[in-house]
Design an enzyme around this catalytic site. Structure first.
Site, mmCIF file in Angstrom:
data_model
loop_
_atom_site.group_PDB
_atom_site.id
_atom_site.type_symbol
_atom_site.label_atom_id
_atom_site.label_comp_id
_atom_site.label_asym_id
_atom_site.label_seq_id
_atom_site.Cartn_x
_atom_site.Cartn_y
_atom_site.Cartn_z
ATOM 1 N N LYS A 113 -25.279 -2.717 -14.047
ATOM 2 C CA LYS A 113 -25.491 -3.459 -12.669
ATOM 3 C C LYS A 113 -26.690 -2.537 -11.921
ATOM 4 C CE LYS A 113 -21.242 -5.696 -12.391
ATOM 5 N NZ LYS A 113 -20.300 -6.092 -11.604
ATOM 6 N N ASP A 134 -20.539 -9.612 -5.915
ATOM 7 C CA ASP A 134 -19.434 -8.898 -6.352
ATOM 8 C C ASP A 134 -18.676 -8.770 -5.071
ATOM 9 O OD1 ASP A 134 -19.114 -9.088 -8.911
ATOM 10 O OD2 ASP A 134 -20.465 -7.001 -9.135
HETATM 11 P P1 NDP Z 1 -19.659 0.989 -14.197
HETATM 12 O O1 NDP Z 1 -19.969 1.530 -15.819
HETATM 13 O O2 NDP Z 1 -20.823 1.164 -13.227
HETATM 14 O O3 NDP Z 1 -18.555 2.279 -13.678
HETATM 15 C C1 NDP Z 1 -17.510 2.671 -14.479
HETATM 16 C C2 NDP Z 1 -16.616 3.327 -13.564
HETATM 17 O O4 NDP Z 1 -15.408 3.627 -14.542
HETATM 18 C C3 NDP Z 1 -17.265 4.861 -13.250
HETATM 19 O O5 NDP Z 1 -16.869 5.384 -12.185
HETATM 20 C C4 NDP Z 1 -16.540 5.679 -14.607
HETATM 21 O O6 NDP Z 1 -16.327 6.886 -14.269
HETATM 22 C C5 NDP Z 1 -15.280 5.025 -14.675
HETATM 23 N N1 NDP Z 1 -14.483 5.132 -16.159
HETATM 24 C C6 NDP Z 1 -14.920 4.505 -17.055
HETATM 25 N N2 NDP Z 1 -14.060 4.871 -18.263
HETATM 26 C C7 NDP Z 1 -13.082 5.597 -17.581
HETATM 27 C C8 NDP Z 1 -11.757 6.094 -18.002
HETATM 28 N N3 NDP Z 1 -11.449 5.946 -19.325
HETATM 29 N N4 NDP Z 1 -11.115 6.663 -17.078
HETATM 30 C C9 NDP Z 1 -11.410 6.936 -15.927
HETATM 31 N N5 NDP Z 1 -12.540 6.378 -15.385
HETATM 32 C C10 NDP Z 1 -13.491 5.785 -16.259
HETATM 33 O O7 NDP Z 1 -18.770 -0.417 -14.162
HETATM 34 P P2 NDP Z 1 -18.955 -1.494 -13.308
HETATM 35 O O8 NDP Z 1 -18.839 -1.055 -11.973
HETATM 36 O O9 NDP Z 1 -19.997 -2.321 -13.340
HETATM 37 O O10 NDP Z 1 -17.538 -2.211 -13.591
HETATM 38 C C11 NDP Z 1 -16.120 -1.680 -13.660
HETATM 39 C C12 NDP Z 1 -14.977 -2.684 -14.123
HETATM 40 O O11 NDP Z 1 -15.142 -3.719 -13.201
HETATM 41 C C13 NDP Z 1 -15.302 -3.087 -15.267
HETATM 42 O O12 NDP Z 1 -14.129 -3.191 -15.968
HETATM 43 C C14 NDP Z 1 -15.745 -4.642 -14.908
HETATM 44 O O13 NDP Z 1 -15.392 -5.603 -16.044
HETATM 45 C C15 NDP Z 1 -14.998 -4.863 -13.663
HETATM 46 N N6 NDP Z 1 -15.660 -5.892 -13.063
HETATM 47 C C16 NDP Z 1 -15.081 -7.307 -12.572
HETATM 48 C C17 NDP Z 1 -15.511 -8.103 -11.758
HETATM 49 C C18 NDP Z 1 -14.570 -9.653 -11.515
HETATM 50 O O14 NDP Z 1 -15.250 -10.342 -11.309
HETATM 51 N N7 NDP Z 1 -13.508 -9.469 -11.703
HETATM 52 C C19 NDP Z 1 -16.772 -7.994 -11.251
HETATM 53 C C20 NDP Z 1 -17.292 -6.690 -11.466
HETATM 54 C C21 NDP Z 1 -16.781 -5.792 -12.207
HETATM 55 P P3 NDP Z 1 -17.305 8.000 -14.619
HETATM 56 O O15 NDP Z 1 -18.321 8.182 -13.333
HETATM 57 O O16 NDP Z 1 -16.789 9.509 -14.631
HETATM 58 O O17 NDP Z 1 -18.119 8.009 -15.941
#
Ligand code: NDP
Length: 263
Positions: free
Chosen positions: A63, A99
């Site tokens: 994104k 979103d």
């Molecule tokens: P990003 O990749 O931008 O961010 C992911 C975040 O998750 C980061 O803060 C990362 O931390 C953290 N993270 C990843 N793995 C772990 C873990 N194992 N333990 C702890 N923290 C973790 O993702 P998005 O913001 O685009 O999406 C996030 C989630 O939201 C996804 O699962 C997506 O499917 C869902 N989503 C659902 C929507 C809906 O319509 N229902 C709409 C938008 C998103 P770090 O910074 O430390 O790497």
């Protein structure tokens, strides 16, 4: 026929194709929506145009790359630097974010929410935090790594990483991490999630269609919770309005998109 797609990695779980196709088919709109597994976010723009798309959605982890790929950003997306909806306007790539408003629709049933904790600091967290602050809600953020917290500090959130977290009382805790999406991980160590849930009235997960470990724990603790399905519906309706350039009625889009959740 117009062609639309969703870009993500992973993308096979996405319900967006069935949601949008259900609207197009039932409202006789000449369009089709598919999915594209994109590993490298920097290839988003060239892939979009090589597929001849009229529009697209973008999901994890592209994104922020989508924001950078756009020729023009409109509305709330320009405030947060995160794009989940792309429109091809005469060969130019226009970016939007649906979103955040989709999520506000999803939490209406939790009533007057004044204090929210966001788990995670990615694209979704950015959009939600900025949207909550806009409504005068107090926002705290906790993330695994410190590096991504500076944006949240700058806009006025209270920020923590796992090693300096101090709990408060929250009306709502939202998991925006991808922990639980394709694994069985909690969004933070269990002792932290325990104390957070013990101090929260409601819990929500952005992940949809499954009971994540985070929501399982909320269930065990008898906390009212919801998964990301309503957020998905909310953002999908707003994206579809952009795809069809307001040619279909919002109520009709919502009705048919909602029906796709039973398929
Ligand atoms: P990003 O990749 O931008 O961010 C992911 C975040 O998750 C980061 O803060 C990362 O931390 C953290 N993270 C990843 N793995 C772990 C873990 N194992 N333990 C702890 N923290 C973790 O993702 P998005 O913001 O685009 O999406 C996030 C989630 O939201 C996804 O699962 C997506 O499917 C869902 N989503 C659902 C929507 C809906 O319509 N229902 C709409 C938008 C998103 P770090 O910074 O430390 O790497």
């Amino acid at each position: 026929m117009k062609l639309f797609s969703i870009f993500g990695d992973p993308v096979s779980h996405s319900r967006s194709p069935i949601m949008h196709n259900c609207v197009f088919k039932n409202l006789n709109y000449n369009a089709c929506y598919t999915r594209t597994h994109l590993l490298d976010g920097s290839k988003l723009k060239e892939t979009f145009f090589s597929l001849g798309l009229s529009g697209a959605n973008v999901t994890v982890p592209h994104k922020e790359a989508a924001f950078n790929a756009c020729d023009e950003i409109r509305g709330f997306a320009s405030k947060v630097g995160v794009v989940n909806t792309l429109i091809n306007e005469n060969g130019k790539l226009i970016g939007y974010n649906t979103d955040a408003d989709g999520f506000m629709f999803a939490i209406e049933e939790f009533g007057d929410v004044k204090e929210i904790l966001i788990l995670g600091a990615g694209g979704t967290a950015k959009a939600l935090a900025a949207r909550f602050l806009q409504d005068g809600i107090k926002v705290s953020v906790i993330n695994r790594s410190q590096g991504r917290l500076s944006y949240f500090q700058e806009i006025g959130c209270e920020c923590f990483s796992w090693d300096n977290f101090k709990v408060k009382k929250y009306d709502l805790v939202v998991n925006t991490t991808s922990a639980g999406l394709k694994d069985e991980e909690l969004p933070a160590p269990k002792e932290i999630i325990d104390v957070i849930l013990d101090n929260s009235s409601f819990a929500a997960d952005a992940i949809y269609g499954k009971l994540t470990p985070f929501l399982k724990l909320a269930l065990e603790k008898n906390i009212t919770f919801k998964d990301g399905s309503d957020m998905l519906l909310g953002q999908g309706v707003l994206a579809n309005e952009l795809f069809v350039n307001q040619e279909l009625k919002k109520e009709d889009i919502k009705k048919h998109m909602q029906r796709s959740f039973n398929l």
